[in-house]
Design a protein around this motif. Structure first.
Motif, PDB file in Angstrom:
ATOM      1  N   SER A 189      23.456  31.068  46.038  1.00 28.76           N
ATOM      2  CA  SER A 189      24.333  31.075  45.172  1.00 28.76           C
ATOM      3  C   SER A 189      25.098  32.719  44.933  1.00 28.76           C
ATOM      4  CB  SER A 189      23.698  30.652  43.871  1.00 28.76           C
ATOM      5  OG  SER A 189      23.156  29.326  43.934  1.00 28.76           O
ATOM      6  N   LEU A 190      24.093  33.701  45.028  1.00 27.19           N
ATOM      7  CA  LEU A 190      24.685  34.965  45.066  1.00 27.19           C
ATOM      8  C   LEU A 190      25.721  35.088  46.203  1.00 27.19           C
ATOM      9  CD1 LEU A 190      24.019  37.564  43.251  1.00 27.19           C
ATOM     10  CD2 LEU A 190      22.662  38.170  45.313  1.00 27.19           C
ATOM     11  N   VAL A 191      25.232  34.820  47.300  1.00 26.43           N
ATOM     12  CA  VAL A 191      26.149  34.890  48.406  1.00 26.43           C
ATOM     13  C   VAL A 191      27.389  34.352  48.196  1.00 26.43           C
ATOM     14  CG1 VAL A 191      26.619  34.491  50.881  1.00 26.43           C
ATOM     15  CG2 VAL A 191      24.198  35.260  49.931  1.00 26.43           C
ATOM     16  N   GLY A 192      27.550  33.188  47.634  1.00 27.91           N
ATOM     17  CA  GLY A 192      28.504  32.262  47.647  1.00 27.91           C
ATOM     18  C   GLY A 192      29.580  32.939  46.462  1.00 27.91           C
ATOM     19  N   TYR A 193      28.914  33.183  45.354  1.00 29.86           N
ATOM     20  CA  TYR A 193      29.714  33.939  44.266  1.00 29.86           C
ATOM     21  C   TYR A 193      30.391  35.197  44.648  1.00 29.86           C
ATOM     22  CZ  TYR A 193      30.742  36.295  39.797  1.00 29.86           C
ATOM     23  OH  TYR A 193      31.479  37.061  38.676  1.00 29.86           O
ATOM     24  N   TYR A 194      29.458  35.910  45.293  1.00 33.77           N
ATOM     25  CA  TYR A 194      30.270  37.436  45.730  1.00 33.77           C
ATOM     26  C   TYR A 194      31.310  37.366  46.881  1.00 33.77           C
ATOM     27  CZ  TYR A 194      28.131  39.915  42.029  1.00 33.77           C
ATOM     28  OH  TYR A 194      27.759  40.424  40.861  1.00 33.77           O
ATOM     29  N   TRP A 195      30.949  36.082  47.733  1.00 31.47           N
ATOM     30  CA  TRP A 195      31.755  35.822  48.750  1.00 31.47           C
ATOM     31  C   TRP A 195      33.118  35.502  48.070  1.00 31.47           C
ATOM     32  CZ3 TRP A 195      34.704  31.369  49.196  1.00 31.47           C
ATOM     33  CH2 TRP A 195      35.338  31.203  50.759  1.00 31.47           C
ATOM     34  N   ALA A 196      33.172  34.821  47.152  1.00 28.73           N
ATOM     35  CA  ALA A 196      34.553  34.216  46.285  1.00 28.73           C
ATOM     36  C   ALA A 196      35.102  35.505  45.898  1.00 28.73           C
ATOM     37  CB  ALA A 196      34.062  33.193  45.239  1.00 28.73           C
ATOM     38  N   LEU A 197      34.339  36.364  45.225  1.00 28.93           N
ATOM     39  CA  LEU A 197      34.717  37.731  44.320  1.00 28.93           C
ATOM     40  C   LEU A 197      35.562  38.434  45.545  1.00 28.93           C
ATOM     41  CD1 LEU A 197      32.693  38.547  41.501  1.00 28.93           C
ATOM     42  CD2 LEU A 197      34.477  37.138  41.296  1.00 28.93           C
ATOM     43  N   ALA A 198      34.799  38.770  46.695  1.00 34.83           N
ATOM     44  CA  ALA A 198      35.267  39.765  47.669  1.00 34.83           C
ATOM     45  C   ALA A 198      36.482  38.954  48.149  1.00 34.83           C
ATOM     46  CB  ALA A 198      34.300  39.999  48.858  1.00 34.83           C
ATOM     47  N   ASN A 199      36.605  37.876  48.359  1.00 37.31           N
ATOM     48  CA  ASN A 199      37.792  37.326  48.884  1.00 37.31           C
ATOM     49  C   ASN A 199      39.100  37.444  47.928  1.00 37.31           C
ATOM     50  OD1 ASN A 199      37.498  36.427  52.051  1.00 37.31           O
ATOM     51  ND2 ASN A 199      35.750  35.949  50.939  1.00 37.31           N
ATOM     52  N   GLN A 200      38.990  37.063  46.752  1.00 43.36           N
ATOM     53  CA  GLN A 200      39.780  37.086  45.650  1.00 43.36           C
ATOM     54  C   GLN A 200      40.139  38.508  45.404  1.00 43.36           C
ATOM     55  OE1 GLN A 200      37.864  35.410  42.292  1.00 43.36           O
ATOM     56  NE2 GLN A 200      39.059  33.048  42.559  1.00 43.36           N
ATOM     57  N   LEU A 201      39.122  39.578  45.377  1.00 43.22           N
ATOM     58  CA  LEU A 201      39.689  40.858  45.220  1.00 43.22           C
ATOM     59  C   LEU A 201      40.431  41.373  46.458  1.00 43.22           C
ATOM     60  CD1 LEU A 201      36.221  42.117  43.862  1.00 43.22           C
ATOM     61  CD2 LEU A 201      38.297  42.172  42.695  1.00 43.22           C
ATOM     62  N   ASN A 202      40.256  41.031  47.525  1.00 41.85           N
ATOM     63  CA  ASN A 202      41.035  41.539  48.705  1.00 41.85           C
ATOM     64  C   ASN A 202      42.357  40.572  48.676  1.00 41.85           C
ATOM     65  OD1 ASN A 202      38.843  43.124  49.491  1.00 41.85           O
ATOM     66  ND2 ASN A 202      38.077  41.697  51.184  1.00 41.85           N
ATOM     67  N   LEU A 203      42.445  39.462  48.394  1.00 47.24           N
ATOM     68  CA  LEU A 203      43.603  38.577  48.314  1.00 47.24           C
ATOM     69  C   LEU A 203      44.670  39.318  47.378  1.00 47.24           C
ATOM     70  CD1 LEU A 203      45.264  36.047  49.062  1.00 47.24           C
ATOM     71  CD2 LEU A 203      44.168  35.020  46.835  1.00 47.24           C
ATOM     72  N   PHE A 204      44.200  39.630  45.922  1.00 43.58           N
ATOM     73  CA  PHE A 204      44.945  40.222  45.140  1.00 43.58           C
ATOM     74  C   PHE A 204      45.097  41.867  45.357  1.00 43.58           C
ATOM     75  CE2 PHE A 204      43.776  36.471  42.925  1.00 43.58           C
ATOM     76  CZ  PHE A 204      45.000  35.780  42.517  1.00 43.58           C
ATOM     77  N   ALA A 205      44.254  42.278  46.114  1.00 44.43           N
ATOM     78  CA  ALA A 205      44.520  43.626  46.712  1.00 44.43           C
ATOM     79  C   ALA A 205      43.964  44.799  45.707  1.00 44.43           C
ATOM     80  CB  ALA A 205      46.013  44.182  47.037  1.00 44.43           C
ATOM     81  N   VAL A 206      43.048  44.292  44.823  1.00 44.61           N
ATOM     82  CA  VAL A 206      42.449  45.029  43.497  1.00 44.61           C
ATOM     83  C   VAL A 206      41.917  46.307  44.078  1.00 44.61           C
ATOM     84  CG1 VAL A 206      40.895  44.852  41.515  1.00 44.61           C
ATOM     85  CG2 VAL A 206      42.335  42.882  42.171  1.00 44.61           C
ATOM     86  N   GLN A 207      42.081  47.305  43.441  1.00 44.60           N
ATOM     87  CA  GLN A 207      41.426  48.636  43.617  1.00 44.60           C
ATOM     88  C   GLN A 207      40.350  49.000  42.692  1.00 44.60           C
ATOM     89  OE1 GLN A 207      42.189  50.266  46.637  1.00 44.60           O
ATOM     90  NE2 GLN A 207      43.352  48.252  47.098  1.00 44.60           N
ATOM     91  N   PRO A 208      39.375  49.617  43.088  1.00 48.67           N
ATOM     92  CA  PRO A 208      38.559  50.404  42.160  1.00 48.67           C
ATOM     93  C   PRO A 208      39.199  51.008  41.025  1.00 48.67           C
ATOM     94  CG  PRO A 208      37.740  50.884  44.478  1.00 48.67           C
ATOM     95  CD  PRO A 208      39.022  50.225  44.426  1.00 48.67           C
TER      96      PRO A 208
END
Length: 197
Positions: free
Chosen positions: A171-190
């Motif tokens: 579940s941890l992998v699935g959740y952070y997989w989704a976040l990583a892809n969303q963050l990259n899709l929206f080009a979010v920066q730290p």
């Protein structure tokens, strides 16, 4: 350049405000970030800002993340190493910066952090690392590379992590997989959280 606006807290809809307030008062608030996951202007950062686009989905999604971070049986260091392996695999700057900071606070060494940043599983672990680290990272790597364990390997992972551990790590992998892809899709920066972030 980011592909999503940073929502101004003063102009949020009622649904957005409810999610904003939930994030500002929930378990993500700690002494290091007493205002929760916001920047120096009070705007949500990382994946949380994008969740305001659809609070009906963003709310349950962030609650899953909170459960995985604050209620699961996964050892804190192991959890952060799994997240950092995902961040390395997807080259996700927001996850990398945020969770390396947490990892350092938990005592994860620089060599381990660098190895995970290359999307590699460390050959050895820092002193005091929980015994579940190796099987947890093996399971995470297999999921990320789409090389799921066969029946015998699955039984071995279940023996090492327990059925609840296998479920929680997956579940941890699935959740952070989704976040990583969303963050990259929206080009979010730290974000700049100011002193003590």
């Amino acid at each position: 350049m980011t592909r999503t606006e940073l929502f101004d807290p003063e102009t949020l809809t009622e649904e957005q405000r409810a999610l904003y307030d939930e994030l500002r008062s929930g378990p993500r608030v700690n002494p290091n970030r007493p205002g929760g996951p916001v920047d120096i202007h009070g705007r949500l950062t990382g994946p949380f800002n994008a969740m305001l686009h659809s609070p009906r989905i963003g709310g349950p999604l962030q609650r899953l993340g909170a459960a995985l971070r604050y209620e699961s049986s996964i050892d804190d260091r192991v959890r952060e190493m799994v997240i950092l392996l995902i961040a390395g695999h997807y080259d996700c700057a927001v996850e990398r910066v945020a969770h390396q900071r947490i990892g350092r606070r938990l005592g994860i060494g620089e060599e381990t952090l660098a190895t995970l940043d290359r999307a590699e599983v460390p050959a050895s672990f820092d002193e005091g690392t929980h015994e579940s680290a190796a099987p947890a990272l093996e399971l995470a790597e297999r999921m990320l590379t789409r090389k799921l364990p066969d029946d015998a390997e699955f039984e071995q992972l279940k023996d090492q992590l327990g059925p609840d551990g296998v479920f929680e790590i997956s579940s941890l992998v699935g959740y952070y997989w989704a976040l990583a892809n969303q963050l990259n899709l929206f080009a979010v920066q730290p974000a700049d959280h100011g002193p003590g972030a």
